[in-house]
Motif scaffolding. Sequence first.
Motif, PDB file in Angstrom:
ATOM      1  N   LYS A 230      48.540  80.100 -14.744  1.00  0.00           N
ATOM      2  CA  LYS A 230      47.254  79.416 -14.366  1.00  0.00           C
ATOM      3  C   LYS A 230      46.215  79.275 -15.545  1.00  0.00           C
ATOM      4  O   LYS A 230      45.678  78.061 -15.672  1.00  0.00           O
ATOM      5  CB  LYS A 230      46.586  80.271 -13.180  1.00  0.00           C
ATOM      6  N   ASP A 233      47.273  75.959 -17.430  1.00  0.00           N
ATOM      7  CA  ASP A 233      46.817  75.120 -16.589  1.00  0.00           C
ATOM      8  C   ASP A 233      45.353  74.754 -17.041  1.00  0.00           C
ATOM      9  O   ASP A 233      44.917  73.520 -17.095  1.00  0.00           O
ATOM     10  CB  ASP A 233      47.155  75.080 -15.290  1.00  0.00           C
ATOM     11  N   THR A 236      44.049  72.875 -20.260  1.00  0.00           N
ATOM     12  CA  THR A 236      43.984  71.418 -20.455  1.00  0.00           C
ATOM     13  C   THR A 236      42.917  70.869 -19.904  1.00  0.00           C
ATOM     14  O   THR A 236      42.615  69.597 -20.092  1.00  0.00           O
ATOM     15  CB  THR A 236      45.327  70.973 -19.748  1.00  0.00           C
ATOM     16  N   GLY A 274      48.015  68.284 -22.720  1.00  0.00           N
ATOM     17  CA  GLY A 274      48.720  68.216 -21.371  1.00  0.00           C
ATOM     18  C   GLY A 274      50.181  67.948 -21.627  1.00  0.00           C
ATOM     19  O   GLY A 274      50.897  67.378 -20.875  1.00  0.00           O
ATOM     20  N   ASN A 278      55.160  72.944 -17.293  1.00  0.00           N
ATOM     21  CA  ASN A 278      54.803  74.000 -16.328  1.00  0.00           C
ATOM     22  C   ASN A 278      55.769  75.074 -17.072  1.00  0.00           C
ATOM     23  O   ASN A 278      56.667  75.031 -17.648  1.00  0.00           O
ATOM     24  CB  ASN A 278      55.245  73.775 -15.148  1.00  0.00           C
TER      25      ASN A 278
END
Length: 326
Positions: A230, A233, A236, A274, A278
């Motif tokens: 997390k 993420d 970014t 980005g 994942n």
Amino acid sequence: MEEVVVFKLERSKRKKHRFRWRRAFFILFVFIFLIGGTYSIIQYKQGLSAASDGKYKNDGTTFEQFNGNLPDNGQINVLLLGSDSRGEKNARTDSILIAHYDQNTKQPKLVSIMRDMYVEIPGHGKQKINAAYAFGGPELLRETIKQNFNVDINYYAVVDFNGFSKIVDTIAPDGIKVNISHEMSSGIGMTLHPGEQTLHGKELLGYVRFRHDQLSDFGRVERQQEVLSKLKDQATNIKSVLKLPKLLGLFDSYIDTNVDTKTNLILGKDFITGQAKNVQTLRIPLDNTFENQRYDDVGEVLNIDLDKNKEELQKFLKDDNESRKK
């Protein structure tokens, strides 16, 4: 003749006009560069100031020489370590992870190594794997992973948990959403109640370090992987990008690493823009590949099926390479 004169005058005007625009653009570029540079310096110094209690202010001087080979074929393996030191000289590692990144496929992977695995440590016989750090720092732990799992580690990064909360709050100032399945309190200096909620730095540190339940270290490893994914993420987010200089200041004091500047730039560019995919995760040992045993000299350990775990770890790290060949 007059037409020639007029043409020359118009051409001269156009040249002067282009010159003015170039000069204006150059001045604007210098202005933006100076403003950006000043902002970056201020942010970096703020990070250093916030990390004044960090114990890794001089990278590369805390541990013995690390002999990892330089990465090839775009494959990078970084040994991520968190120490549970309370000031003692030979502290063991609280967390052991391998962060893998494929520069070609932009695929990040995270492998959690259970610290109680019973393995052969070069020069020290059979021990829990986290004892390697106490005996010889990141280098001996690298040698241990190489000998037992035949995986090459290129770099290391040791995180001072005192700075974890500040780093998290800088990357994710609005916190990280988690779902707490049961009350957590023992050993973390706080009480975290069940339910879905948003945790900030110090609370997240307690969340990832808690292990006094029926899942013990296994639950803690799952929570560590969850939070790190997390945070990736959150990194970014444009707000995090703007705070990159401050983060670098925090990292300087709270993280000891031998990752070179070029590799830092490669990883930073892909994650911040980005491009990185994942995060895929794995835990070693795998389910049904170990037994809980106790030895008088080392206590409770995980006695693992080394061959099976070695095979699965190598397969997990090499999958991207094989898929590109097909």
